[in-house]
Design a protein around this motif. Structure first.
Motif, PDB file in Angstrom:
ATOM      1  N   ASN A   1       0.816  -1.219   0.000  1.00 33.31           N
ATOM      2  CA  ASN A   1       0.000   0.000   0.000  1.00 33.31           C
ATOM      3  C   ASN A   1       0.847   1.265   0.000  1.00 33.31           C
ATOM      4  O   ASN A   1       0.745   2.152   0.849  1.00 33.31           O
ATOM      5  N   ASN A   2       1.639   1.364  -1.054  1.00 37.38           N
ATOM      6  CA  ASN A   2       2.594   2.436  -1.223  1.00 37.38           C
ATOM      7  C   ASN A   2       1.939   3.795  -1.330  1.00 37.38           C
ATOM      8  O   ASN A   2       2.491   4.807  -0.917  1.00 37.38           O
ATOM      9  N   MET A   3       0.736   3.782  -1.906  1.00 36.50           N
ATOM     10  CA  MET A   3      -0.028   4.999  -2.158  1.00 36.50           C
ATOM     11  C   MET A   3      -0.176   5.841  -0.903  1.00 36.50           C
ATOM     12  O   MET A   3      -0.127   7.061  -0.946  1.00 36.50           O
ATOM     13  N   LEU A   4      -0.334   5.139   0.234  1.00 32.22           N
ATOM     14  CA  LEU A   4      -0.604   5.840   1.485  1.00 32.22           C
ATOM     15  C   LEU A   4       0.534   6.773   1.875  1.00 32.22           C
ATOM     16  O   LEU A   4       0.318   7.791   2.510  1.00 32.22           O
ATOM     17  N   ALA A   5       1.749   6.437   1.463  1.00 31.89           N
ATOM     18  CA  ALA A   5       2.900   7.260   1.820  1.00 31.89           C
ATOM     19  C   ALA A   5       2.810   8.643   1.191  1.00 31.89           C
ATOM     20  O   ALA A   5       3.332   9.616   1.734  1.00 31.89           O
ATOM     21  N   PHE A   6       2.138   8.746   0.034  1.00 36.13           N
ATOM     22  CA  PHE A   6       2.033  10.042  -0.646  1.00 36.13           C
ATOM     23  C   PHE A   6       1.096  11.012   0.061  1.00 36.13           C
ATOM     24  O   PHE A   6       1.024  12.177  -0.280  1.00 36.13           O
ATOM     25  N   GLN A   7       0.323  10.507   1.022  1.00 35.43           N
ATOM     26  CA  GLN A   7      -0.652  11.376   1.690  1.00 35.43           C
ATOM     27  C   GLN A   7      -0.054  12.187   2.827  1.00 35.43           C
ATOM     28  O   GLN A   7      -0.640  13.157   3.286  1.00 35.43           O
ATOM     29  N   ARG A 499      -9.562  17.676   2.567  1.00 31.87           N
ATOM     30  CA  ARG A 499      -8.606  16.560   2.614  1.00 31.87           C
ATOM     31  C   ARG A 499      -8.930  15.693   1.414  1.00 31.87           C
ATOM     32  O   ARG A 499     -10.087  15.331   1.200  1.00 31.87           O
ATOM     33  N   VAL A 500      -7.914  15.400   0.619  1.00 28.33           N
ATOM     34  CA  VAL A 500      -8.129  14.599  -0.593  1.00 28.33           C
ATOM     35  C   VAL A 500      -7.023  13.557  -0.716  1.00 28.33           C
ATOM     36  O   VAL A 500      -5.917  13.756  -0.224  1.00 28.33           O
ATOM     37  N   TYR A 501      -7.347  12.447  -1.356  1.00 25.55           N
ATOM     38  CA  TYR A 501      -6.433  11.303  -1.374  1.00 25.55           C
ATOM     39  C   TYR A 501      -6.243  10.767  -2.777  1.00 25.55           C
ATOM     40  O   TYR A 501      -6.707   9.669  -3.111  1.00 25.55           O
ATOM     41  N   PRO A 502      -5.575  11.553  -3.638  1.00 24.56           N
ATOM     42  CA  PRO A 502      -5.394  11.085  -5.017  1.00 24.56           C
ATOM     43  C   PRO A 502      -4.641   9.757  -5.071  1.00 24.56           C
ATOM     44  O   PRO A 502      -3.778   9.495  -4.207  1.00 24.56           O
ATOM     45  N   THR A 503      -4.989   8.949  -6.060  1.00 23.82           N
ATOM     46  CA  THR A 503      -4.268   7.680  -6.250  1.00 23.82           C
ATOM     47  C   THR A 503      -3.413   7.755  -7.506  1.00 23.82           C
ATOM     48  O   THR A 503      -2.424   7.052  -7.642  1.00 23.82           O
ATOM     49  N   ALA A 504      -3.835   8.610  -8.463  1.00 24.16           N
ATOM     50  CA  ALA A 504      -3.087   8.777  -9.716  1.00 24.16           C
ATOM     51  C   ALA A 504      -2.345  10.115  -9.728  1.00 24.16           C
ATOM     52  O   ALA A 504      -1.205  10.207 -10.167  1.00 24.16           O
ATOM     53  N   ALA A 505      -3.007  11.152  -9.238  1.00 25.74           N
ATOM     54  CA  ALA A 505      -2.406  12.492  -9.242  1.00 25.74           C
ATOM     55  C   ALA A 505      -1.467  12.660  -8.050  1.00 25.74           C
ATOM     56  O   ALA A 505      -1.676  13.494  -7.171  1.00 25.74           O
ATOM     57  N   ILE A 506      -0.449  11.830  -8.031  1.00 24.96           N
ATOM     58  CA  ILE A 506       0.506  11.868  -6.921  1.00 24.96           C
ATOM     59  C   ILE A 506       1.890  12.097  -7.483  1.00 24.96           C
ATOM     60  O   ILE A 506       2.152  11.835  -8.664  1.00 24.96           O
ATOM     61  N   ASP A 507       2.767  12.600  -6.643  1.00 23.21           N
ATOM     62  CA  ASP A 507       4.169  12.760  -7.018  1.00 23.21           C
ATOM     63  C   ASP A 507       4.276  13.488  -8.373  1.00 23.21           C
ATOM     64  O   ASP A 507       3.564  14.456  -8.597  1.00 23.21           O
ATOM     65  N   GLY A 508       5.135  13.003  -9.270  1.00 23.90           N
ATOM     66  CA  GLY A 508       5.343  13.689 -10.552  1.00 23.90           C
ATOM     67  C   GLY A 508       4.121  13.716 -11.459  1.00 23.90           C
ATOM     68  O   GLY A 508       4.055  14.493 -12.412  1.00 23.90           O
ATOM     69  N   ALA A 509       3.123  12.898 -11.164  1.00 25.10           N
ATOM     70  CA  ALA A 509       1.922  12.860 -12.007  1.00 25.10           C
ATOM     71  C   ALA A 509       0.901  13.919 -11.593  1.00 25.10           C
ATOM     72  O   ALA A 509      -0.126  14.093 -12.246  1.00 25.10           O
TER      73      ALA A 509
END
Ligand code: FRU
Length: 543
Positions: A1-7, A499-509
């Motif tokens: 669940n790597n995505m969670l780190a971007f939050q 509060r928002v939790y993008p899954t695609a619009a993260i990091d360089g994207a």
């Protein structure tokens, strides 16, 4: 669940792990800003509430300190709940907080620094000889009496006063505030009468009560008395709907009452501190910079399961300076403290970008658009304004179709935390409509509906009207930090936090766009600046 780190945020205050809620006892003491907060040291959900503690030189970069107070006495064994600091004139500092007792009675307790010469205020002593110092008054449910305010002083009487929120169930769920007086913070007397009483508003949590200058852009010490240029702001956090409301009015100490300037905008039914996810806010007077600063808690809108996986929950919004809006004469102006500007490291200016009706324009900035400070000004072309005769039949940010609901003069604004094909986006926008009275009315909103492809998230459309005076241009400032978007319209007249939790619009994207969904109007972004924001330092404590 790597995505969670971007939050995880980069420049908002959050503990290293576990659960946080309300900001507590903020103050400036011997060169340091102190923030205490409701903290569960064991888990990423509410419980075992202690006072977490951190210090800062600039309200942006923080040093985490050891827990200041734990639930270890009969009078707070079910939780060291919210409270406030008061600085006495001789430099002494007292802390009053709510304890939930062994039988879950909400009582008020006194604590003070073990070593007042320690600028970090690391160790705290609870007044065992005197606690609890205040117990619920007669006729009030013992679970509806909490969160003491900072105290204010009446020098003629030599008395300190403080307020505590409550509710009166026998009177149509009226929220209310009791005032106590004290000379020594050990002995208290209930002041006859009620500071305010508003039917239907329910329990008033985290009451805040402070003077505000109505002519000059300065903050006032909490003890400044009412006068020609001084009104009082009352803020309540409504347990019912989990929003913070405020009103501006007059304080009459002689008969222990506060009266709103406009009864239609009474506290709890009128203006909100923030129209998004924002709660339990509290101000303090910063005697170093002569300003009043507001802290507010923003919780998660994802699932408890996700919070447990992340191992943390909640952040504090960037502290906001509080001023009276001398132009409208009716509301506060809330604005990120100037120190946040020190995180700006590169900027890009766009000028006079034209947005035809129905268009979307990507804004090219280098790298990830995940940590930003954006300012923008918008103009609607004159002929469209004239031509818009379609009368506003009651636009409502939450129910009128969000960023996709098109009309003559809006919506238009920015899309933040968006991926390149905008399968994810958080919209921050204006919507202008002509009222049935022929006058233009402006709304300011956030649309979270497409903010994430994840489905365990509460996504909403938030917002309200925002006053725009003759000759004023529409303006917005937006702070973006991975999973939080804080927006300020018209210099801070209306604020929204998402509060928002993008899954695609993260990091360089993660990208940034302008959009104009008006059907008839061309919108010009007269000026637009995008700063990339560096991370704040949040260091662990190391003795
Ligand atoms: C507000 C609140 C306060 C209470 C504290 C407990 O969020 O419910 O009324 O003191 O949180 O954590």
């Amino acid at each position: 669940n790597n995505m969670l780190a971007f939050q995880r945020t980069a420049f908002h205050f959050q503990p290293q792990k576990n659960w946080m809620n309300d900001p507590n006892g903020p103050l400036f003491y011997k060169g340091w800003y102190h923030l205490f907060y409701q903290y569960n040291p064991d888990n990423a959900i509410w419980g075992n509430i202690t006072w977490g503690h951190a210090v800062s030189k600039d309200l942006i970069n923080w040093l985490h300190l050891p827990i200041a107070m734990e639930p270890d006495r009969w009078y707070d064994i079910n939780g060291v709940w919210s409270g406030s600091a008061t600085l006495l004139h001789d430099g002494r500092l007292v802390m009053l907080y709510t304890g939930s007792t062994h039988t879950s009675v909400q009582v008020q307790n006194l604590a003070h620094p073990a070593d007042p010469t320690d600028p970090l205020l690391i160790h705290w002593v609870k007044s065992d000889a005197h606690n609890p110092v205040i117990v619920p008054p007669k006729g009030i449910n013992f679970k509806d009496f909490r969160d003491p305010t900072t105290a204010w002083y009446n020098s003629e009487l030599g008395l300190w006063y403080l307020a505590i929120g409550s509710k009166n169930d026998s009177a149509d769920h009226a929220g209310t505030a009791f005032v106590y007086s004290t000379r020594d913070f050990v002995h208290y007397e209930l002041v006859p009468g009620l500071l305010r009483f508003v039917v239907g508003t329910g329990m008033w949590e985290c009451l805040d009560f402070y003077p505000i200058h109505i002519e000059e852009a300065v903050g006032l010490d909490t003890s400044v008395r009412p006068g020609k240029s001084v009104r009082h702001v009352m803020k309540v956090s409504l347990d019912n709907d989990k929003h913070d409301y405020y009103a501006i009015g007059r304080y009459f100490q002689e008969n222990n009452s506060w009266v709103p300037d406009d009864p239609e905008l009474d506290v709890g039914i009128g203006l909100r501190v923030d129209y998004g996810k924002y709660y339990a806010s509290k101000t303090f007077y910063d005697q170093d910079k002569g300003r009043r600063v507001l802290w507010g808690w923003t919780g998660e809108t994802d699932s408890e399961r996700a919070d447990l996986l992340k191992g943390w929950a909640s952040i504090q919004t960037i502290p906001r300076t509080v001023l009276f809006d001398t132009k409208t004469g009716k509301n506060l102006l809330l604005w990120p403290v100037e120190e946040v500007n020190s995180l700006r490291f590169s900027s890009k200016n766009f000028s006079s970008l034209q947005l035809t009706a129905g268009s979307v324009k990507p804004l090219q900035i280098a790298g990830a658009a995940t940590q930003l400070d954006i300012t923008a000004e918008f103009e609607i072309d004159g002929s469209s304004l004239e031509a818009a005769i379609e009368a506003d039949v009651g636009y409502n940010c939450s129910t009128s179709g969000g960023a996709a609901g098109r009309s003559a003069l809006g919506p238009f604004g920015l899309l933040v935390l968006a991926d390149s094909d905008r399968t994810e986006q958080t919209a921050v926008y204006f919507y202008v409509a002509r009222g049935t009275d022929g006058l233009l009315k402006t709304y300011f909103c956030h649309d979270e509906l497409r903010s994430s492809k994840a489905n365990d998230i509460v996504k909403r459309i938030y917002g309200s009207t925002v006053p725009v005076l003759d000759g004023e241009i529409l303006s917005v400032r937006i702070l973006v930090d991975h999973s939080i978007v804080e927006s300020f319209a018209q210099g801070g007249r209306t604020c929204i936090t998402s509060r928002v939790y993008p899954t695609a619009a993260i990091d360089g994207a993660a990208k940034l766009f302008l959009f104009n969904n008006a059907t008839d109007a061309t919108i010009t972004a007269k000026s637009l600046t995008v700063w990339k924001m560096g991370p704040a330092l949040m260091r662990p404590f190391d003795m």
